[in-house]
Design an enzyme around this catalytic site. Sequence first.
Site, PDB file in Angstrom:
ATOM      1  N   TRP A 103       0.772  -1.383   0.047  1.00 18.70           N
ATOM      2  CA  TRP A 103       0.064  -0.062   0.167  1.00 18.70           C
ATOM      3  C   TRP A 103       0.820   1.199   0.211  1.00 18.70           C
ATOM      4  CZ3 TRP A 103       1.650   2.615   4.330  1.00 18.70           C
ATOM      5  CH2 TRP A 103       2.167   1.694   5.071  1.00 18.70           C
ATOM      6  N   ASN A 104       2.183   1.265   0.225  1.00 13.84           N
ATOM      7  CA  ASN A 104       2.976   2.300   0.871  1.00 13.84           C
ATOM      8  C   ASN A 104       3.402   3.155  -0.661  1.00 13.84           C
ATOM      9  OD1 ASN A 104       4.630   0.462  -0.092  1.00 13.84           O
ATOM     10  ND2 ASN A 104       6.282   1.007   1.359  1.00 13.84           N
ATOM     11  N   LYS A 160      -2.794  -7.900  -8.128  1.00 11.16           N
ATOM     12  CA  LYS A 160      -3.351  -7.846  -6.890  1.00 11.16           C
ATOM     13  C   LYS A 160      -2.994  -6.541  -5.850  1.00 11.16           C
ATOM     14  CE  LYS A 160      -3.482  -8.971  -2.864  1.00 11.16           C
ATOM     15  NZ  LYS A 160      -4.255  -7.715  -2.342  1.00 11.16           N
ATOM     16  N   ALA A 168      -2.941  -3.668  -2.954  1.00 10.72           N
ATOM     17  CA  ALA A 168      -3.025  -3.787  -1.315  1.00 10.72           C
ATOM     18  C   ALA A 168      -4.376  -3.315  -1.318  1.00 10.72           C
ATOM     19  CB  ALA A 168      -2.085  -3.011  -0.833  1.00 10.72           C
ATOM     20  N   LYS A 169      -5.319  -4.057  -0.519  1.00  6.06           N
ATOM     21  CA  LYS A 169      -6.683  -3.437  -0.312  1.00  6.06           C
ATOM     22  C   LYS A 169      -6.794  -2.151   0.534  1.00  6.06           C
ATOM     23  CE  LYS A 169      -7.608  -6.059   3.851  1.00  6.06           C
ATOM     24  NZ  LYS A 169      -6.430  -6.943   3.889  1.00  6.06           N
ATOM     25  N   GLY A 186       6.318  -6.502  -0.323  1.00  7.61           N
ATOM     26  CA  GLY A 186       5.574  -6.414   0.847  1.00  7.61           C
ATOM     27  C   GLY A 186       6.502  -6.892   2.070  1.00  7.61           C
ATOM     28  N   GLU A 203      10.430  -8.629  -3.116  1.00  9.91           N
ATOM     29  CA  GLU A 203      10.730  -7.243  -2.502  1.00  9.91           C
ATOM     30  C   GLU A 203      10.344  -7.034  -1.285  1.00  9.91           C
ATOM     31  OE1 GLU A 203      13.299  -5.411  -4.195  1.00  9.91           O
ATOM     32  OE2 GLU A 203      12.985  -6.048  -5.958  1.00  9.91           O
ATOM     33  N   LEU A 204      11.088  -7.585  -0.253  1.00  9.90           N
ATOM     34  CA  LEU A 204      10.711  -7.512   1.183  1.00  9.90           C
ATOM     35  C   LEU A 204      10.832  -6.371   2.105  1.00  9.90           C
ATOM     36  CD1 LEU A 204      11.100 -11.326   1.324  1.00  9.90           C
ATOM     37  CD2 LEU A 204       9.147 -10.168   0.516  1.00  9.90           C
ATOM     38  N   ARG A 215      10.669  10.319   3.878  1.00 11.21           N
ATOM     39  CA  ARG A 215       9.845  10.004   2.615  1.00 11.21           C
ATOM     40  C   ARG A 215       8.796   9.209   2.950  1.00 11.21           C
ATOM     41  NH1 ARG A 215      12.179   6.449  -2.294  1.00 11.21           N
ATOM     42  NH2 ARG A 215      10.625   7.049  -3.998  1.00 11.21           N
ATOM     43  N   CYS A 271      10.232   0.798   2.666  1.00  9.44           N
ATOM     44  CA  CYS A 271      11.072  -0.308   2.868  1.00  9.44           C
ATOM     45  C   CYS A 271      12.639   0.191   2.745  1.00  9.44           C
ATOM     46  CB  CYS A 271      11.120  -1.290   1.818  1.00  9.44           C
ATOM     47  SG  CYS A 271      11.243  -0.740   0.163  1.00  9.44           S
ATOM     48  N   GLU A 285      11.518  -3.253  11.509  1.00 11.58           N
ATOM     49  CA  GLU A 285      11.098  -2.259  10.683  1.00 11.58           C
ATOM     50  C   GLU A 285      10.063  -0.969  11.581  1.00 11.58           C
ATOM     51  OE1 GLU A 285       9.385  -3.907   7.364  1.00 11.58           O
ATOM     52  OE2 GLU A 285      10.355  -2.440   5.781  1.00 11.58           O
TER      53      GLU A 285
HETATM   54  P1  NAP Z   1       2.133  -6.909   3.393  1.00  8.36           P
HETATM   55  O1  NAP Z   1       1.184  -6.911   4.402  1.00  8.36           O
HETATM   56  O2  NAP Z   1       2.984  -8.162   3.292  1.00  8.36           O
HETATM   57  O3  NAP Z   1       0.960  -6.787   1.972  1.00  8.36           O
HETATM   58  C1  NAP Z   1       1.672  -6.830   0.680  1.00  8.36           C
HETATM   59  C2  NAP Z   1       0.657  -7.238  -0.296  1.00  8.36           C
HETATM   60  O4  NAP Z   1       0.562  -8.907  -0.008  1.00  8.36           O
HETATM   61  C3  NAP Z   1      -0.626  -6.685   0.011  1.00  8.36           C
HETATM   62  O5  NAP Z   1      -1.141  -6.780  -1.364  1.00  8.36           O
HETATM   63  C4  NAP Z   1      -1.410  -7.895   0.646  1.00  8.36           C
HETATM   64  O6  NAP Z   1      -2.731  -7.833   0.472  1.00  8.36           O
HETATM   65  C5  NAP Z   1      -0.798  -9.135   0.156  1.00  8.36           C
HETATM   66  N1  NAP Z   1      -0.808 -10.095   1.152  1.00  8.36           N
HETATM   67  C6  NAP Z   1      -1.130 -10.098   2.607  1.00  8.36           C
HETATM   68  N2  NAP Z   1      -1.188 -11.185   2.978  1.00  8.36           N
HETATM   69  C7  NAP Z   1      -0.985 -12.297   1.968  1.00  8.36           C
HETATM   70  C8  NAP Z   1      -1.209 -13.656   1.867  1.00  8.36           C
HETATM   71  N3  NAP Z   1      -1.352 -14.338   2.970  1.00  8.36           N
HETATM   72  N4  NAP Z   1      -1.332 -14.211   0.524  1.00  8.36           N
HETATM   73  C9  NAP Z   1      -1.201 -13.490  -0.372  1.00  8.36           C
HETATM   74  N5  NAP Z   1      -0.903 -11.985  -0.472  1.00  8.36           N
HETATM   75  C10 NAP Z   1      -0.996 -11.383   0.735  1.00  8.36           C
HETATM   76  O7  NAP Z   1       2.977  -5.623   3.377  1.00  8.36           O
HETATM   77  P2  NAP Z   1       2.407  -4.215   3.336  1.00  8.36           P
HETATM   78  O8  NAP Z   1       1.804  -3.842   4.741  1.00  8.36           O
HETATM   79  O9  NAP Z   1       1.288  -3.735   2.380  1.00  8.36           O
HETATM   80  O10 NAP Z   1       3.748  -3.248   3.025  1.00  8.36           O
HETATM   81  C11 NAP Z   1       4.778  -3.023   3.798  1.00  8.36           C
HETATM   82  C12 NAP Z   1       6.084  -3.917   3.690  1.00  8.36           C
HETATM   83  O11 NAP Z   1       6.153  -4.004   2.301  1.00  8.36           O
HETATM   84  C13 NAP Z   1       6.968  -3.518   4.632  1.00  8.36           C
HETATM   85  O12 NAP Z   1       7.460  -4.639   5.136  1.00  8.36           O
HETATM   86  C14 NAP Z   1       7.800  -2.960   3.340  1.00  8.36           C
HETATM   87  O13 NAP Z   1       9.465  -3.023   3.864  1.00  8.36           O
HETATM   88  C15 NAP Z   1       7.856  -3.690   2.206  1.00  8.36           C
HETATM   89  N6  NAP Z   1       8.099  -3.355   1.140  1.00  8.36           N
HETATM   90  C16 NAP Z   1       9.090  -3.578   0.443  1.00  8.36           C
HETATM   91  C17 NAP Z   1       9.451  -3.139  -0.858  1.00  8.36           C
HETATM   92  C18 NAP Z   1      10.644  -3.332  -1.553  1.00  8.36           C
HETATM   93  O14 NAP Z   1      11.090  -3.103  -2.647  1.00  8.36           O
HETATM   94  N7  NAP Z   1      11.526  -4.302  -0.922  1.00  8.36           N
HETATM   95  C19 NAP Z   1       8.864  -1.826  -1.328  1.00  8.36           C
HETATM   96  C20 NAP Z   1       7.826  -1.610  -0.625  1.00  8.36           C
HETATM   97  C21 NAP Z   1       7.406  -2.169   0.527  1.00  8.36           C
HETATM   98  P3  NAP Z   1      -4.157  -7.039   1.454  1.00  8.36           P
HETATM   99  O15 NAP Z   1      -3.602  -5.515   1.075  1.00  8.36           O
HETATM  100  O16 NAP Z   1      -5.268  -7.475   1.218  1.00  8.36           O
HETATM  101  O17 NAP Z   1      -3.387  -7.250   2.964  1.00  8.36           O
END
Ligand code: NAP
Length: 493
Positions: free
Chosen positions: A162-163, A186, A188-189, A240, A262-263, A290, A296, A393
């Site tokens: 979502w970010n 898909k 983020a919701k 995510g 990309e975690l 930012r 991330c 984090e």
């Molecule tokens: P998240 O909770 O892991 O969600 C990311 C995506 O995965 C969303 O679309 C989410 O859907 C989906 N998801 C959640 N649970 C799932 C499951 N069991 N099976 C399949 N898909 C699932 O992460 P977030 O809170 O949105 O984002 C923050 C994280 O992303 C942080 O850890 C950040 O560091 C990381 N990030 C990494 C990068 C990079 O390039 N390395 C860039 C940006 C962000 P829903 O929205 O429906 O839950």
Amino acid sequence: MTITPEREAELLASVPTGLLIDGEWRDASDGGTFDVHDPATGKVLATLASATSEDALAALDAADAAQGQWALTPARERSNILRRAFDLINERAEDFALLMTLEMGKPLAEARGEVTYGNEFLRWFSEEAVRDYGRYLTTPEGKNKILVQNKPVGPCLLITPWNFPLAMATRKVGPAIAAGCTMVLKPAKLTPLTSQLFAATLLEAGLPAGVLNVVSGKSASSISGPVMADPRLRKVSFTGSTPVGKRLLKDAADNVLRTSMELGGNAPFLVFDDADLDKAVEGAMAAKMRNMGEACTAANRFLVQDTVAEEFTRKFAEAMSSLTPGRGTEEASTVGPLIDSGARDDVHALVSDAVAAGAVAVTGGEPLAGDGYFYAPTVLGGVPNDAEILREEIFGPVAPVTTFTTEEEAIALANASEYGLASYLFTSDYARMFRVAEQIEFGMVGFNAGVISNAAAPFGGVKQSGLGREGGSEGIAEYSTVQYIGIADPYAK
Ligand code: NAP
């Protein structure tokens, strides 16, 4: 420009609310919907169709049906579609920026920055699409010819966080189109609206039906589960959190899917005593603030040489306390809200734990009263090296500062994390820059620079920060597979 409620309503009304499957916007198969909220007010912005497992598989049907023809579409045509989409997004930059501010909360100036940054992936990959070289050579013993060509991996599942609602989508969709892959996206919701507008823009730019399908919904796993279990899917690209990434890697093993992950990150920000401290504070503000720290790449651990720690912390706290929290649409706002109340509670729990362990809040340290999920920009001084806040984090506007004495100690502290995404290094000594870069276990190093993301650079991490790279010449390779053809040489003796 003043953002009126009418302008917001008009923009929101222009965003498709259905699922995009095979070029058509559809209702969910069970008629289900979900709401998208404004994190600055908590109010509902829009109601979207919520995909079921059946819808997710219909999206994969469409992607699979479109794959054959799409792979044969000349690279120049795919490139032109990306370039037209880039131009359209530039024309509508204000719409994309406002939509992101509404659903995600970042100030408009930052959202405009994301449009520029995110859109650049479309232009970059429109250029990469036509430069996807193979090779032709003779075997060493001279009997055969070797022909190596790149082919699209096939239908991909793209899951975004979502970010960064636009950039996280363009970083995946751009190279997938360039390489000739079809997709099920898909989003983020919490922030799906930008992807809806992005997909509509790609259709307008000439993307054929079925190449990109978009299925948002209440339950992520009921979308990803059946799609990943289906042998027609060839790849999953996920951005995510690390726990969800690990789970998807396990699911991907069943069909031996290609994966890009990309975690999470836990970026160290190293400041040496020979650094220009004003430049270091400027870099710290960019690397920390930012996206309100919800990135991330956000600097999470400020490791400062003990001789300059006091001066750096004071200047940094001054800069942080001069920020103005407010709804992103307000002209004066320089810090938006966090994404939801849970995110704000998590940030505050880390701050409280650090303070209980002996850290001092030099500025901030509390949630802000009123509507929305605002948290005061915070600098914590004297954070003990074993504090929880240095391991987790933070994902918020909080900067913990800790100290080191020697370069070796700084490198050891920086590497003491299971993450390895971005890192930052401030020093005027170029020899030190090379020494530290050699030894630091991070996929990216910002040298006297607080922002390093760029479409032309390979973005990605090591250790538990993930697998694969987005952007650069590496980005398209994530969506390509190599085929080798061995040709009998009719003239060989
Ligand atoms: P998240 O909770 O892991 O969600 C990311 C995506 O995965 C969303 O679309 C989410 O859907 C989906 N998801 C959640 N649970 C799932 C499951 N069991 N099976 C399949 N898909 C699932 O992460 P977030 O809170 O949105 O984002 C923050 C994280 O992303 C942080 O850890 C950040 O560091 C990381 N990030 C990494 C990068 C990079 O390039 N390395 C860039 C940006 C962000 P829903 O929205 O429906 O839950």
